[in-house]
Design a protein around this motif. Structure first.
Motif, PDB file in Angstrom:
ATOM      1  N   THR A  13       0.869  -1.169   0.000  1.00 17.26           N
ATOM      2  CA  THR A  13       0.000   0.000   0.000  1.00 17.26           C
ATOM      3  C   THR A  13       0.909   1.223   0.000  1.00 17.26           C
ATOM      4  N   PRO A  14       0.803   2.096  -0.996  1.00 16.94           N
ATOM      5  CA  PRO A  14       1.721   3.225  -1.090  1.00 16.94           C
ATOM      6  C   PRO A  14       1.491   4.225   0.028  1.00 16.94           C
ATOM      7  N   THR A  15       2.531   4.977   0.360  1.00 16.46           N
ATOM      8  CA  THR A  15       2.377   6.064   1.324  1.00 16.46           C
ATOM      9  C   THR A  15       1.525   7.148   0.673  1.00 16.46           C
ATOM     10  N   ARG A  16       1.064   8.044   1.499  1.00 19.17           N
ATOM     11  CA  ARG A  16       0.227   9.122   0.969  1.00 19.17           C
ATOM     12  C   ARG A  16       0.993   9.910  -0.088  1.00 19.17           C
ATOM     13  N   TRP A  17       2.272  10.169   0.221  1.00 16.35           N
ATOM     14  CA  TRP A  17       3.097  10.949  -0.693  1.00 16.35           C
ATOM     15  C   TRP A  17       3.247  10.233  -2.041  1.00 16.35           C
ATOM     16  N   GLU A  18       3.506   8.924  -1.978  1.00 17.20           N
ATOM     17  CA  GLU A  18       3.668   8.149  -3.203  1.00 17.20           C
ATOM     18  C   GLU A  18       2.369   8.112  -3.999  1.00 17.20           C
ATOM     19  N   ALA A  19       1.271   7.932  -3.281  1.00 13.12           N
ATOM     20  CA  ALA A  19      -0.029   7.898  -3.947  1.00 13.12           C
ATOM     21  C   ALA A  19      -0.282   9.209  -4.673  1.00 13.12           C
ATOM     22  N   ALA A  36       2.024  11.325  -5.824  1.00 10.64           N
ATOM     23  CA  ALA A  36       2.915  11.434  -6.984  1.00 10.64           C
ATOM     24  C   ALA A  36       2.414  10.594  -8.155  1.00 10.64           C
ATOM     25  N   LEU A  37       1.735   9.507  -7.843  1.00 10.83           N
ATOM     26  CA  LEU A  37       1.220   8.631  -8.892  1.00 10.83           C
ATOM     27  C   LEU A  37      -0.209   9.001  -9.285  1.00 10.83           C
ATOM     28  N   GLY A  38      -0.727  10.065  -8.687  1.00 11.27           N
ATOM     29  CA  GLY A  38      -2.056  10.521  -9.062  1.00 11.27           C
ATOM     30  C   GLY A  38      -3.164   9.587  -8.630  1.00 11.27           C
ATOM     31  N   LEU A  39      -2.958   8.890  -7.500  1.00 13.68           N
ATOM     32  CA  LEU A  39      -3.987   7.981  -7.008  1.00 13.68           C
ATOM     33  C   LEU A  39      -4.844   8.708  -5.984  1.00 13.68           C
ATOM     34  N   SER A  40      -6.152   8.549  -6.155  1.00 14.18           N
ATOM     35  CA  SER A  40      -7.028   9.221  -5.208  1.00 14.18           C
ATOM     36  C   SER A  40      -6.962   8.503  -3.856  1.00 14.18           C
ATOM     37  N   ASP A  41      -7.235   7.235  -3.858  1.00 19.90           N
ATOM     38  CA  ASP A  41      -7.166   6.489  -2.594  1.00 19.90           C
ATOM     39  C   ASP A  41      -5.886   5.663  -2.574  1.00 19.90           C
ATOM     40  N   ALA A  42      -5.674   4.984  -1.503  1.00 20.31           N
ATOM     41  CA  ALA A  42      -4.474   4.177  -1.347  1.00 20.31           C
ATOM     42  C   ALA A  42      -4.697   2.798  -1.962  1.00 20.31           C
ATOM     43  N   ALA A  43      -4.733   2.740  -3.284  1.00 17.69           N
ATOM     44  CA  ALA A  43      -4.939   1.466  -3.971  1.00 17.69           C
ATOM     45  C   ALA A  43      -3.704   0.590  -3.820  1.00 17.69           C
ATOM     46  N   ALA A  44      -3.896  -0.703  -3.950  1.00 16.16           N
ATOM     47  CA  ALA A  44      -2.776  -1.622  -3.864  1.00 16.16           C
ATOM     48  C   ALA A  44      -1.838  -1.404  -5.048  1.00 16.16           C
ATOM     49  N   CYS A  45      -0.551  -1.413  -4.775  1.00 18.21           N
ATOM     50  CA  CYS A  45       0.438  -1.232  -5.834  1.00 18.21           C
ATOM     51  C   CYS A  45       1.343  -2.462  -5.916  1.00 18.21           C
ATOM     52  N   LEU A  46       1.821  -2.718  -7.125  1.00 17.31           N
ATOM     53  CA  LEU A  46       2.793  -3.775  -7.321  1.00 17.31           C
ATOM     54  C   LEU A  46       4.174  -3.163  -7.162  1.00 17.31           C
ATOM     55  N   GLN A  47       4.933  -3.708  -6.243  1.00 16.88           N
ATOM     56  CA  GLN A  47       6.280  -3.190  -6.025  1.00 16.88           C
ATOM     57  C   GLN A  47       7.301  -4.224  -6.449  1.00 16.88           C
ATOM     58  N   SER A  82       4.076   0.378  -9.099  1.00 17.69           N
ATOM     59  CA  SER A  82       3.089   0.558 -10.161  1.00 17.69           C
ATOM     60  C   SER A  82       1.690   0.271  -9.659  1.00 17.69           C
ATOM     61  N   PRO A  83       0.786   1.238  -9.741  1.00 19.15           N
ATOM     62  CA  PRO A  83      -0.596   0.979  -9.345  1.00 19.15           C
ATOM     63  C   PRO A  83      -1.301   0.217 -10.454  1.00 19.15           C
ATOM     64  N   GLY A  84      -2.015  -0.814 -10.075  1.00 21.56           N
ATOM     65  CA  GLY A  84      -2.810  -1.548 -11.054  1.00 21.56           C
ATOM     66  C   GLY A  84      -2.018  -2.147 -12.191  1.00 21.56           C
TER      67      GLY A  84
END
Lengths: 249, 249
Positions: B198-204, B206-217, B236-238
DNA sequence: GTATTTAACTTGTATAGACAAGATGTTACT
DNA sequence: AGTAACATCTTGTCTATACAAGTTAAATAC
């Protein structure tokens, strides 16, 4: 008369060494390729030329060139010649472990709980996944794998009943579906789609997750020859997929 | 006198065919292995026996056995014999793409934004990742990759400054760090750790994610020879990591 | 009985020679 | 000019022979 230059440049790399001759020939050529002295699509000296230049037999040169071709360094075409292979998209050899082996390799105890195991007719979606017609006989199973009594993976699976007709009669607390299917129909090819997902509330509960933590989801389809044996969806919270590999070139 | 049985059973598989002899020998033997008529660790007839049984030259038999060994079907030990190889942990050949190629392969436009690019001394953690001493010179970069102006991947990277001393002078809006590093120090090995986070708020953000969607790391470390060139963390989100491969045996 | 040597068998490599088969350019013929 | 036959070069395969090197077990010496 490029022969003398060829002799010099190749022999320099091959100088006395305890290694077999064909290996030294391979080394001399792959050094040329690695150093980019010989560029992709460029022509490599013919076997006859190499024989004259290096003073070894043609069979030895042939073996060196044949193995380098198998390794993706060169490309050969009968009647035309040998060429430096274009740089490939990087590919790597990875190892994929089955979960039970993985867990016991860590020295932990594995057991599985069967939540569902039945047979039925393939839905359109399932038929797509298995490459069969809608309505064909399939088995469905839903398991949770435990590591030391802690749930670590949910496994949802659809199986082609034609390929593994006795799937539903197995005891998946003693053998994993993967292991059974692999012995019933040896795996020849595989496809994996890895992504990060947020589990549903129900899935989170089955995996013992308090909140909706990010899960690693792997969709794996396995072939045996031309037939798709099974399509599985593996859901693991906090699990790490480890991929090693050496790159080609 | 098992020779007659050997002749029968092997010749049956080799019967007239346009394929080269060594291929037919390979086929006959790998059929025995695949059908489990010859089991792992079991001894395979010696070259001399196969020569007598099949009526071909030893070099031809040798080539067949040598190639089957390279393919992981057999194992050989000089002075002892040839044996059916034990079933390997399944390994597969996957393809790993770099993101810019991936995006352009989909016919989309790629561009990158450099959020940070500086040099410094390795922290203990960074030194561990790169296999160097704490305090050694490293470069750090932080990029976001865009597909058609939509952010698709964050790339955080630490680079061994000894291996790629000119890293900080590159323009990563025109060449990806991966591509640059690969030309500066060709990749020989790689390690990937894939997990869902789950990305940090800052990372989310930067990636333009509204909510804290699951990301592939993906944590990727790449070697060039014995040196670790770089350690990267790709978020990478989604995003879906696609892994194809044919299994060995 | 024990240690050493020897023989036999295994795979690993190297060679020379031969022919097959694909590709290409040249020559001869119409 | 167009076409067909030919020569030549390439890689692909197969063979027979030879020796090297590793392993194992039997024979021999002590």
């Amino acid at each position: 008369m490029k022969d003398t230059a060829l002799v010099d440049s190749l022999l320099a790399v091959m100088e006395d060494s305890p290694a077999p001759i064909y290996q030294r020939v391979k080394g001399a050529i792959s050094t040329k390729v690695a150093s980019q002295e010989w560029l992709p699509h460029q022509r490599v000296p013919s076997e006859a030329e190499l024989v004259k230049a290096l003073g070894v037999s043609r069979m030895t040169v042939n073996r060196a060139l044949r193995e380098l071709t198998a390794e993706g360094v060169l490309e050969r075409q009968q009647g035309v010649g040998t060429f430096v292979a274009p740089q490939k998209v990087h590919s790597a050899l990875f190892e994929v472990h089955n979960i039970a082996d993985d867990i016991s390799a860590r020295g932990n105890k594995h057991h599985a709980q069967v939540l569902r195991l039945d047979s039925g007719q393939a839905t359109t979606d399932e038929a797509m996944q298995l490459g069969v017609r809608t309505g064909n006989a399939v088995f469905r199973s839903l398991l949770v794998h435990f590591e030391n009594d802690k749930p670590v993976q949910m496994e949802e699976r659809v199986v082609n009943a034609v390929i593994a007709p006795e799937y539903a009669e197995q005891d998946f607390t003693t053998i994993t579906p993967y292991a059974y299917l692999n012995q019933a129909a040896p795996i020849s090819e595989g496809e994996h789609l890895v992504e990060a997902v947020t589990p549903t509330r129900w899935e989170a509960q089955a995996l013992g997750l308090s909140d909706a933590a990010a899960c690693l989801q792997i969709r794996r389809r396995t072939w045996s020859g031309d037939n798709i044996v099974t399509s599985a969806r593996l859901l693991s919270p906090g699990h790490v997929l480890q991929l090693f590999g050496h790159f080609q070139r």
